[in-house]
Design an enzyme around this catalytic site. Structure first.
Site, PDB file in Angstrom:
ATOM      1  N   HIS A   1     -18.419   6.561  98.347  1.00 15.27           N
ATOM      2  CA  HIS A   1     -18.324   6.897  96.739  1.00 15.27           C
ATOM      3  C   HIS A   1     -19.769   7.155  96.367  1.00 15.27           C
ATOM      4  O   HIS A   1     -20.724   6.644  96.757  1.00 15.27           O
ATOM      5  CB  HIS A   1     -17.584   6.027  96.133  1.00 15.27           C
ATOM      6  CG  HIS A   1     -17.769   4.580  96.132  1.00 15.27           C
ATOM      7  ND1 HIS A   1     -19.056   4.098  95.873  1.00 15.27           N
ATOM      8  CD2 HIS A   1     -17.068   3.608  96.549  1.00 15.27           C
ATOM      9  CE1 HIS A   1     -19.253   2.842  96.184  1.00 15.27           C
ATOM     10  NE2 HIS A   1     -17.890   2.508  96.465  1.00 15.27           N
TER      11      HIS A   1
HETATM   12  P1  TYD Z   1     -14.326  -0.636  96.716  1.00 19.39           P
HETATM   13  O1  TYD Z   1     -15.256   0.290  95.479  1.00 19.39           O
HETATM   14  O2  TYD Z   1     -13.419   0.140  97.669  1.00 19.39           O
HETATM   15  O3  TYD Z   1     -15.544  -1.393  97.530  1.00 19.39           O
HETATM   16  P2  TYD Z   1     -16.805  -0.936  98.332  1.00 19.39           P
HETATM   17  O4  TYD Z   1     -17.539   0.050  97.486  1.00 19.39           O
HETATM   18  O5  TYD Z   1     -17.489  -2.113  98.898  1.00 19.39           O
HETATM   19  O6  TYD Z   1     -16.187  -0.210  99.772  1.00 19.39           O
HETATM   20  O7  TYD Z   1     -13.692  -1.707  95.958  1.00 19.39           O
HETATM   21  C1  TYD Z   1     -12.334  -2.327  96.788  1.00 19.39           C
HETATM   22  C2  TYD Z   1     -11.579  -2.801  95.557  1.00 19.39           C
HETATM   23  O8  TYD Z   1     -12.241  -4.111  94.428  1.00 19.39           O
HETATM   24  C3  TYD Z   1     -11.136  -1.939  94.496  1.00 19.39           C
HETATM   25  O9  TYD Z   1      -9.873  -2.105  94.079  1.00 19.39           O
HETATM   26  C4  TYD Z   1     -11.927  -2.065  93.292  1.00 19.39           C
HETATM   27  C5  TYD Z   1     -12.045  -3.570  93.155  1.00 19.39           C
HETATM   28  N1  TYD Z   1     -13.356  -3.789  92.660  1.00 19.39           N
HETATM   29  C6  TYD Z   1     -13.660  -4.368  91.431  1.00 19.39           C
HETATM   30  O10 TYD Z   1     -12.534  -4.496  90.899  1.00 19.39           O
HETATM   31  N2  TYD Z   1     -14.751  -4.682  90.820  1.00 19.39           N
HETATM   32  C7  TYD Z   1     -15.884  -4.178  91.359  1.00 19.39           C
HETATM   33  O11 TYD Z   1     -17.018  -4.634  90.848  1.00 19.39           O
HETATM   34  C8  TYD Z   1     -15.900  -3.718  92.801  1.00 19.39           C
HETATM   35  C9  TYD Z   1     -17.330  -3.262  93.300  1.00 19.39           C
HETATM   36  C10 TYD Z   1     -14.519  -3.378  93.228  1.00 19.39           C
END
Ligand code: TYD
Length: 152
Positions: free
Chosen positions: A63
């Site tokens: 992302h």
């Molecule tokens: P995600 O963005 O997919 O993690 P990464 O970028 O590490 O692959 O996030 C996974 C889940 O956690 C998603 O449901 C959103 C939640 N989340 C939060 O609630 N707060 C945060 O600061 C982060 C990074 C994720």
């Protein structure tokens, strides 16, 4: 979002995503790394999260963020982060607690190749807001091509 330099040159990806080397304040008792927002890194820290127990088959991230800036540090183990701005791409190996990479807004990132002992610490400039995430790469490229036209 993309900083236009004099002469209408866009910054290179390596200029945007700086590798940061942190100072060691350690002594014979062990290492000590201190990261102060706005000093060792170019933003004030509003959020900290860390990723562990991901393995070498996992790809995280995938992302770009419209608002958030990040610094990624492997405080234990190692991982890789591939960054792109839609034009260039480069891979940073995060393998020392004393180094990190700064990821500004609107950079696409994939984190992968996590070692079993990897603890990837992420410092963020914002509180979490899912709406500022771009999770579709085609959509991201479209947004970036609009940005680039500023310089044409
Ligand atoms: P995600 O963005 O997919 O993690 P990464 O970028 O590490 O692959 O996030 C996974 C889940 O956690 C998603 O449901 C959103 C939640 N989340 C939060 O609630 N707060 C945060 O600061 C982060 C990074 C994720």
């Amino acid at each position: 979002m993309i900083k236009i330099l004099k002469g209408c040159r866009t910054m290179t990806l390596k200029e945007k995503c700086l590798i940061l080397q942190f100072s060691d304040l350690g002594d014979k008792r062990g290492k000590l790394v201190v990261i102060e927002g706005g000093k060792a890194i170019p933003f004030n820290i509003k959020r900290v999260f860390y990723i562990y127990e991901s393995d070498s088959t996992v790809i995280r991230g995938q992302h770009a963020n419209m608002e958030s800036e990040f610094v990624l540090i492997n405080v234990a183990g190692q991982s890789k982060v591939r960054v792109t701005d839609g034009r260039e791409e480069y891979i940073v190996e995060l393998n020392r607690p004393m180094m990190g990479v700064y990821i500004p807004k609107m950079i696409w990132k994939d984190m992968y190749d996590f070692s079993r002992d990897s603890v990837l610490l992420v410092l963020a400039s914002t509180h979490y807001n899912g709406k500022e995430y771009i999770r579709n790469y085609e959509e991201y490229l479209k947004m970036m091509s609009k940005e680039e036209k500023v310089c044409e």
